[in-house]
Design a protein around this motif. Structure first.
Motif, PDB file in Angstrom:
ATOM      1  N   PRO A   1     -46.066  11.525 -18.748  1.00 43.84           N
ATOM      2  CA  PRO A   1     -47.198  11.869 -17.876  1.00 43.84           C
ATOM      3  C   PRO A   1     -48.047  10.668 -17.469  1.00 43.84           C
ATOM      4  O   PRO A   1     -48.606  10.653 -16.362  1.00 43.84           O
ATOM      5  CB  PRO A   1     -48.003  12.864 -18.733  1.00 43.84           C
ATOM      6  N   GLY A   2     -48.153   9.672 -18.316  1.00 43.74           N
ATOM      7  CA  GLY A   2     -48.939   8.491 -17.976  1.00 43.74           C
ATOM      8  C   GLY A   2     -48.292   7.615 -16.922  1.00 43.74           C
ATOM      9  O   GLY A   2     -48.959   6.763 -16.325  1.00 43.74           O
ATOM     10  N   TRP A   3     -47.019   7.811 -16.670  1.00 43.68           N
ATOM     11  CA  TRP A   3     -46.283   6.999 -15.683  1.00 43.68           C
ATOM     12  C   TRP A   3     -46.045   7.760 -14.390  1.00 43.68           C
ATOM     13  O   TRP A   3     -45.853   7.144 -13.330  1.00 43.68           O
ATOM     14  CB  TRP A   3     -44.952   6.550 -16.275  1.00 43.68           C
ATOM     15  N   LEU A   4     -46.052   9.082 -14.454  1.00 44.46           N
ATOM     16  CA  LEU A   4     -45.775   9.871 -13.260  1.00 44.46           C
ATOM     17  C   LEU A   4     -46.978   9.911 -12.328  1.00 44.46           C
ATOM     18  O   LEU A   4     -48.128   9.965 -12.761  1.00 44.46           O
ATOM     19  CB  LEU A   4     -45.414  11.308 -13.648  1.00 44.46           C
ATOM     20  N   ALA A   5     -46.677   9.916 -11.035  1.00 43.37           N
ATOM     21  CA  ALA A   5     -47.702  10.202 -10.044  1.00 43.37           C
ATOM     22  C   ALA A   5     -48.038  11.692 -10.127  1.00 43.37           C
ATOM     23  O   ALA A   5     -47.219  12.496 -10.585  1.00 43.37           O
ATOM     24  CB  ALA A   5     -47.181   9.869  -8.649  1.00 43.37           C
ATOM     25  N   PRO A   6     -49.230  12.100  -9.701  1.00 44.33           N
ATOM     26  CA  PRO A   6     -49.501  13.543  -9.610  1.00 44.33           C
ATOM     27  C   PRO A   6     -48.432  14.213  -8.755  1.00 44.33           C
ATOM     28  O   PRO A   6     -48.159  13.786  -7.632  1.00 44.33           O
ATOM     29  CB  PRO A   6     -50.881  13.596  -8.943  1.00 44.33           C
ATOM     30  N   GLY A   7     -47.797  15.234  -9.285  1.00 41.31           N
ATOM     31  CA  GLY A   7     -46.693  15.873  -8.586  1.00 41.31           C
ATOM     32  C   GLY A   7     -45.352  15.213  -8.830  1.00 41.31           C
ATOM     33  O   GLY A   7     -44.316  15.728  -8.397  1.00 41.31           O
ATOM     34  N   GLY A   8     -45.345  14.073  -9.537  1.00 39.47           N
ATOM     35  CA  GLY A   8     -44.096  13.392  -9.861  1.00 39.47           C
ATOM     36  C   GLY A   8     -43.324  14.149 -10.930  1.00 39.47           C
ATOM     37  O   GLY A   8     -43.884  14.945 -11.686  1.00 39.47           O
ATOM     38  N   CYS A   9     -42.025  13.899 -11.007  1.00 44.49           N
ATOM     39  CA  CYS A   9     -41.195  14.684 -11.915  1.00 44.49           C
ATOM     40  C   CYS A   9     -40.382  13.820 -12.877  1.00 44.49           C
ATOM     41  O   CYS A   9     -39.950  12.715 -12.544  1.00 44.49           O
ATOM     42  CB  CYS A   9     -40.250  15.598 -11.142  1.00 44.49           C
TER      43      CYS A   9
END
Length: 278
Positions: A211-219
């Motif tokens: 979660p710390g690496w994903l963009a909002p909406g990233g998977c």
């Protein structure tokens, strides 16, 4: 009847079949069309008969319509993993930042970049042989490959920007590695196979940090087995990801897909993240 020429197609098929190759005719055709000289063909047949994986003998594997270089000692991309690529493309068709974690040959990253078009592509693996091989495969897409343990290998500037994080983690339980086919046990790196006591050690580590690496909406996407799927889904959910399980009966593939929730469903877009604006 005169003896067969040692390099005739029939002789190649016969040698492969005697060695236990189930698809001897198909393999023979690949060897015959890949070898550049009779001596090279003879060497390739000998190596395959000795048990070397076909992809290591050829030096390449077909993956998601690409010809991917596969060097000795590097994990061979499986056809079922094409399902992970398809799920990533369906989930985030506008992604502009892609990470291939536990990249092996870099096949997943290359396939995603080829399908998405212009993207920032990063890959990482802890195995030096995999890093060298992946650099060959992602170079046509401007990809960069980093050596190291999971997220520690990645540039810090990627935090919060990744649109697709594909992590084809090792997921074979330690006690079952010895049950794998000899081709995998003897010729692929243990680090690419052994997932710890229940096979999910690496998956849990990836899910916790993703979660710390994903963009909002990233998977985040990871392959697992049918038996492990409920525990894998739980690991994604505990990390705060909106999670679903995708399965393909044809490929016998199971992929856990976790999405980092958007800050606001109705709010403005997220410029500078790994997700393009439609």
């Amino acid at each position: 009847m005169p003896p067969l020429h040692p390099l005739s197609p029939t002789a190649v098929v016969t040698a492969l079949r005697a060695a236990g190759c189930v698809f001897a005719e198909d393999e023979a055709e690949l060897l015959l069309t890949t070898a550049r000289t009779p001596d090279e063909l003879a060497t390739m047949v000998d190596r395959r008969v000795a048990g070397l994986p076909l992809e290591h003998v050829l030096g390449w594997a077909r993956f998601h319509e690409l010809r991917v270089a596969v060097e000795l000692g590097v994990f061979v991309p499986r056809r079922r993993t094409e399902f992970l690529v398809d799920q990533a493309l369906a989930q985030a068709p506008d992604a502009t930042v892609v990470v291939d974690l536990c990249c092996g040959s870099g096949a997943v990253g290359a396939a995603l970049a080829a399908a998405l078009g212009r993207v920032e592509l990063y890959a990482a693996d802890i195995d030096p042989a995999a890093v060298r091989c992946a650099r060959r495969n992602v170079a046509p897409y401007g990809g960069r490959v980093h050596a190291g343990d999971l997220f520690a290998a990645l540039p810090a500037g990627l935090r919060g920007r990744v649109g697709i994080l594909a992590a084809n983690v090792p997921y074979v339980p330690s006690g079952e590695v010895g049950l794998l086919p000899a081709e995998a046990r003897e010729h692929e790196p243990l680090v690419a196979l052994d997932g710890g006591p229940d096979g999910l050690d690496v998956l849990r580590r990836v899910a916790a940090e993703a979660p710390g690496w994903l963009a909002p909406g990233g998977c985040l996407l990871a392959e697992t087995s049918e038996r492990q799927a409920p525990a894998a889904v739980d690991a994604f959910t505990r990390a705060g990801l909106t999670t679903r399980l995708a399965a393909s009966e044809e490929l016998y593939a199971h992929v856990v897909v976790g999405v980092r929730p958007e800050r606001s469903q109705d709010g403005p877009g997220w410029p500078g993240t790994g997700l393009g604006q439609g």
